[in-house]
Design a protein around this motif. Structure first.
Motif, PDB file in Angstrom:
ATOM      1  N   CYS A 190      -7.388  46.413  -1.714  1.00  0.00           N
ATOM      2  CA  CYS A 190      -6.388  46.902  -2.670  1.00  0.00           C
ATOM      3  C   CYS A 190      -5.203  45.938  -2.740  1.00  0.00           C
ATOM      4  CB  CYS A 190      -5.930  48.289  -2.195  1.00  0.00           C
ATOM      5  SG  CYS A 190      -4.528  48.961  -3.087  1.00  0.00           S
ATOM      6  N   LEU A 244       1.995  45.725 -14.813  1.00  0.00           N
ATOM      7  CA  LEU A 244       0.920  46.694 -15.043  1.00  0.00           C
ATOM      8  C   LEU A 244      -0.125  46.173 -16.038  1.00  0.00           C
ATOM      9  CD1 LEU A 244      -0.049  49.569 -14.351  1.00  0.00           C
ATOM     10  CD2 LEU A 244       1.291  50.402 -16.287  1.00  0.00           C
ATOM     11  N   THR A 245       0.340  45.398 -17.033  1.00  0.00           N
ATOM     12  CA  THR A 245      -0.591  44.890 -18.052  1.00  0.00           C
ATOM     13  C   THR A 245      -1.663  43.973 -17.444  1.00  0.00           C
ATOM     14  OG1 THR A 245       1.017  43.169 -18.476  1.00  0.00           O
ATOM     15  CG2 THR A 245       0.967  45.013 -20.058  1.00  0.00           C
ATOM     16  N   ALA A 295      -3.117  44.588 -14.532  1.00  0.00           N
ATOM     17  CA  ALA A 295      -3.913  45.341 -13.554  1.00  0.00           C
ATOM     18  C   ALA A 295      -5.416  45.306 -13.847  1.00  0.00           C
ATOM     19  CB  ALA A 295      -3.408  46.777 -13.471  1.00  0.00           C
ATOM     20  N   LYS A 296      -5.767  45.608 -15.100  1.00  0.00           N
ATOM     21  CA  LYS A 296      -7.206  45.673 -15.447  1.00  0.00           C
ATOM     22  C   LYS A 296      -7.894  44.335 -15.220  1.00  0.00           C
ATOM     23  CE  LYS A 296      -9.193  49.432 -16.314  1.00  0.00           C
ATOM     24  NZ  LYS A 296      -8.669  49.792 -15.024  1.00  0.00           N
ATOM     25  N   GLN A 297      -7.225  43.256 -15.675  1.00  0.00           N
ATOM     26  CA  GLN A 297      -7.817  41.917 -15.515  1.00  0.00           C
ATOM     27  C   GLN A 297      -7.996  41.576 -14.022  1.00  0.00           C
ATOM     28  OE1 GLN A 297      -5.517  38.677 -17.195  1.00  0.00           O
ATOM     29  NE2 GLN A 297      -7.120  37.178 -16.733  1.00  0.00           N
ATOM     30  N   GLU A 303      -8.381  43.700 -11.575  1.00  0.00           N
ATOM     31  CA  GLU A 303      -9.482  44.526 -11.049  1.00  0.00           C
ATOM     32  C   GLU A 303     -10.833  43.931 -11.446  1.00  0.00           C
ATOM     33  OE1 GLU A 303      -7.589  48.909 -10.292  1.00  0.00           O
ATOM     34  OE2 GLU A 303      -8.737  48.652 -12.139  1.00  0.00           O
ATOM     35  N   ASN A 304     -10.943  43.541 -12.717  1.00  0.00           N
ATOM     36  CA  ASN A 304     -12.219  42.999 -13.205  1.00  0.00           C
ATOM     37  C   ASN A 304     -12.583  41.682 -12.529  1.00  0.00           C
ATOM     38  OD1 ASN A 304     -12.502  45.155 -14.885  1.00  0.00           O
ATOM     39  ND2 ASN A 304     -11.662  44.119 -16.696  1.00  0.00           N
ATOM     40  N   GLU A 305     -11.575  40.822 -12.377  1.00  0.00           N
ATOM     41  CA  GLU A 305     -11.874  39.478 -11.844  1.00  0.00           C
ATOM     42  C   GLU A 305     -12.022  39.447 -10.326  1.00  0.00           C
ATOM     43  OE1 GLU A 305      -9.238  36.471 -13.386  1.00  0.00           O
ATOM     44  OE2 GLU A 305      -9.706  37.020 -15.464  1.00  0.00           O
ATOM     45  N   LYS A 354      -8.923  47.097  -5.967  1.00  0.00           N
ATOM     46  CA  LYS A 354      -8.225  48.204  -6.612  1.00  0.00           C
ATOM     47  C   LYS A 354      -6.768  47.752  -6.761  1.00  0.00           C
ATOM     48  CE  LYS A 354      -7.062  53.006  -5.909  1.00  0.00           C
ATOM     49  NZ  LYS A 354      -6.135  53.631  -5.012  1.00  0.00           N
TER      50      LYS A 354
END
Ligand code: GDP
Length: 313
Positions: free
Chosen positions: A262, A270-271, A273-275, A277-279, A283
């Motif tokens: 994590c 925050l923007t 975060a997804k990238q 997590e994906n890369e 978490k």
């Protein structure tokens, strides 16, 4: 038990938040020693001392190094005598370095010296050097040659042309046995928001520590020392860039992804975060990670502990 991997600024600031809610006896810190340096015949261990002063309530928290209300008479006198005086050491700080040097000359290991200093200073936390061997963060420059990290940071104030940064004598570094015990017994291990190249880097590149963290990665979390595209303070950004790593929380995730499960980034990121997590497969949690005052650090410590089911207030 909660264990931190720490340098001398970002992580000690974070630890203050945990000290506000947990007993020091339940905290362990694995400290970087690659900042250690021989100066005018004295062995100085800056990150270890910051952590020792933190837990003995001696730390000058306005600077996050040295002892509060210390004087600098010896350094001024040494300067007058023509000794190198670019590294700031107060009188009490010098006394600690004198003590440490004498113990080294008597054959004591770093681990033993820290244990004795902890007892003498009333430290209840477990402080462990990342190694008992002497390792060094070195900066290879175009203009000043191959210099110690402290020369880069304190003497030249980063005003050099860097070619490379490396840790000298890392391969043969001996790991204190206590490190295995605290990592195995801890409920949570925190890679603190310290410089990932010259503070956390030396710790996680010691083979035995790397293997232990990988094995226990489910209980290892990291906190970003980078907010947006720059560090909160210090030369972290420049050193990450030398290594070709993005100076963003994405770059931090890249460095730590094999060792933890994590990453905590700032709310303002925050923007990303997804990238991340994906890369990285990590978490990602977004919180306020700029330590503005003691209350903000305590709040972050509470959030981390609650998230792990370790705090029920
Ligand atoms: P050193 O041993 O003095 O080089 O210090 P560290 O490596 O322990 O800490 C330096 C790092 O702490 C830098 O990368 C900073 O960005 C980070 N840092 C300092 N203050 C804060 C803060 O308030 N929040 C976060 N997240 N990081 C911080």
């Amino acid at each position: 038990m909660i264990t931190f991997l720490s340098g001398g600024t970002g992580t000690p600031k974070l630890i203050q938040g945990f000290r506000a809610i947990l007993n020091d006896k339940n905290l362990a810190v694995i400290v970087n020693t690659a900042d250690d340096i021989w100066l005018s015949g004295l062995y100085v261990s800056p990150d270890v001392d910051t952590v020792l002063y933190l837990f003995s309530n001696l730390l000058d928290e306005s600077k996050f190094w040295g002892i509060k209300n210390d004087t600098f008479n010896t350094l001024e006198f040494l300067q007058m005598l023509g000794f190198p005086s670019w590294f700031n050491l107060g009188d009490k700080d010098l006394a600690i370095s004198l003590f440490r040097t004498r113990m080294i000359q008597k054959g004591y290991s770093q681990e033993m010296i820290i244990k004795i200093l902890s007892e003498k200073l009333g430290v209840k936390a477990t402080i462990i050097p990342c190694t008992n061997s002497h390792i060094e963060s070195r900066i290879l420059t175009e203009d000043k040659g191959d210099i110690h990290f402290q020369e880069y940071w304190i003497k030249y104030k980063t005003d050099v042309k860097i070619k490379e940064v490396y840790i000298k004598d890392l391969e043969s570094a001996q790991t204190p046995g206590l490190i295995r015990k605290v990592i195995e017994e801890s409920e949570l291990i925190i890679i603190g928001p310290s410089n990932p190249i010259t503070s956390i880097g030396p710790i996680i590149q010691i083979k035995e520590i790397e293997i232990l963290l990988k094995k226990h990665k489910e209980k290892v979390i990291a906190i970003s020392p980078i907010i947006g595209n720059k560090p909160v303070s210090g030369p972290t950004g420049k050193l990450m860039a030398v290594k070709g790593i993005d100076t963003t929380p994405l770059g931090i995730a890249e460095i730590y992804k094999e060792l933890c499960s994590c990453l905590i980034i700032d709310r303002s990121d925050l923007t990303m975060a997804k990238q991340i997590e994906n890369e990285s497969g990590l978490k990602v949690i977004a919180e306020d990670i700029l330590f503005k005052n003691p209350a903000s650090v305590t709040k972050l410590a509470q959030i981390i502990l609650k998230n792990r089911g370790l705090y029920d207030k």
